[in-house]
Motif scaffolding. Sequence first.
Motif, short mmCIF file in Angstrom:
data_model
loop_
_atom_site.label_atom_id
_atom_site.label_comp_id
_atom_site.label_asym_id
_atom_site.label_seq_id
_atom_site.Cartn_x
_atom_site.Cartn_y
_atom_site.Cartn_z
N PRO A 42 0.81 -1.22 0.00
CA PRO A 42 0.00 0.00 0.00
C PRO A 42 0.85 1.28 0.00
N GLU A 43 0.30 2.32 -0.58
CA GLU A 43 0.95 3.63 -0.58
C GLU A 43 0.93 4.20 0.83
N PHE A 44 1.98 4.96 1.18
CA PHE A 44 2.05 5.60 2.48
C PHE A 44 3.03 6.77 2.39
N GLN A 45 3.04 7.59 3.40
CA GLN A 45 3.99 8.69 3.54
C GLN A 45 4.31 8.81 5.02
N LEU A 46 5.49 8.30 5.43
CA LEU A 46 5.89 8.30 6.83
C LEU A 46 7.38 8.65 6.95
N PRO A 47 7.80 9.08 8.15
CA PRO A 47 9.21 9.44 8.32
C PRO A 47 10.13 8.22 8.41
N ASP A 48 11.38 8.45 8.05
CA ASP A 48 12.45 7.47 8.23
C ASP A 48 12.80 7.46 9.72
N LEU A 49 12.93 6.29 10.31
CA LEU A 49 13.22 6.18 11.74
C LEU A 49 14.54 6.86 12.10
N LEU A 50 15.58 6.64 11.29
CA LEU A 50 16.90 7.19 11.61
C LEU A 50 17.06 8.64 11.20
N ASN A 51 16.21 9.11 10.30
CA ASN A 51 16.25 10.49 9.84
C ASN A 51 14.81 11.01 9.74
N PRO A 52 14.19 11.35 10.88
CA PRO A 52 12.76 11.68 10.91
C PRO A 52 12.35 12.86 10.03
N VAL A 122 11.01 2.44 8.43
CA VAL A 122 9.90 3.37 8.42
C VAL A 122 9.35 3.50 9.84
N LEU A 123 9.13 4.73 10.28
CA LEU A 123 8.57 4.99 11.60
C LEU A 123 7.05 5.10 11.48
N ASP A 124 6.35 4.09 12.00
CA ASP A 124 4.88 4.06 11.96
C ASP A 124 4.36 4.22 13.38
N TYR A 125 4.55 5.41 13.94
CA TYR A 125 4.22 5.70 15.33
C TYR A 125 2.73 5.51 15.62
N GLU A 126 1.89 5.91 14.69
CA GLU A 126 0.44 5.80 14.87
C GLU A 126 -0.10 4.42 14.46
N GLY A 127 0.67 3.67 13.69
CA GLY A 127 0.23 2.36 13.23
C GLY A 127 -0.64 2.40 11.98
N THR A 128 -0.65 3.53 11.27
CA THR A 128 -1.53 3.66 10.10
C THR A 128 -1.11 2.76 8.94
N PHE A 129 0.19 2.71 8.65
CA PHE A 129 0.67 1.85 7.57
C PHE A 129 0.45 0.38 7.93
N ALA A 130 0.70 0.05 9.19
CA ALA A 130 0.48 -1.33 9.65
C ALA A 130 -0.99 -1.73 9.48
N ILE A 131 -1.89 -0.81 9.76
CA ILE A 131 -3.32 -1.10 9.57
C ILE A 131 -3.59 -1.38 8.10
N ASP A 132 -3.00 -0.56 7.21
CA ASP A 132 -3.19 -0.78 5.78
C ASP A 132 -2.66 -2.15 5.34
N LEU A 133 -1.61 -2.62 6.03
CA LEU A 133 -1.05 -3.94 5.72
C LEU A 133 -1.87 -5.07 6.35
N GLY A 134 -2.76 -4.74 7.27
CA GLY A 134 -3.55 -5.77 7.95
C GLY A 134 -2.79 -6.42 9.09
N VAL A 135 -1.84 -5.69 9.67
CA VAL A 135 -1.01 -6.22 10.74
C VAL A 135 -1.83 -6.40 12.02
N TYR A 136 -1.68 -7.56 12.66
CA TYR A 136 -2.33 -7.83 13.93
C TYR A 136 -1.43 -7.45 15.09
N GLY A 137 -0.12 -7.53 14.91
CA GLY A 137 0.85 -7.24 15.95
C GLY A 137 2.24 -7.48 15.41
N ALA A 138 3.20 -7.38 16.29
CA ALA A 138 4.58 -7.60 15.87
C ALA A 138 5.09 -8.88 16.52
#
Length: 176
Positions: A42-52, A122-138
């Motif tokens: 899925p498309e997304f726009q999020l910050p790089d963890l090492l370079n926010p 990728v820094l997914d602090y809110e979990g939005t990209f993970a939701i788009d991927l259908g992630v249940y957890g880590a």
Amino acid sequence: MNKRIFLLLPLLAFIAVGVFFYSALFSDPRELESALVGKPVPEFQLPDLLNPQQQTDVDSFGEGPYLLNVWATWCPTCRAEHEFLNTLAAQGVKIVGLNYKDEPAKARRWLAQLGDPYVLNVLDYEGTFAIDLGVYGAPETFIVDRQGIIQYRHVGDVNARVWQEKLADLYRQAGE
């Protein structure tokens, strides 16, 4: 006639519930279906963890194949798989990280202490990209092919046994 049908309804409902519980009892929870298998990341726009300050998107991942690994410092299973991910990266397996609902400072310290197997994180602090991927957890890991299509989803840690028995061949096929 209507009374017979009315009397059979509870029995049919009981049988349906029984079948549901029986199938759930003997299914492997790591074999969760993913609606995204066979579809693009899925498309997304999020910050790089090492370079926010730097925004990333799916094009930042580059050409596949790669593993898209969902991880977090609060996840004990992620810690268990981390050493093996370092081993895979050293062998040339491309791994993209998705830091999921985590504190960025803790995640950066984790990578500094335990090694960084990721070509990008990728820094997914809110979990939005993970939701788009259908992630249940880590942790969860997706195999993405050369065209950016998700080929497989693995729930749980990636370790030597899982890699040899399941993921290695799928990763190689994703590169063809």
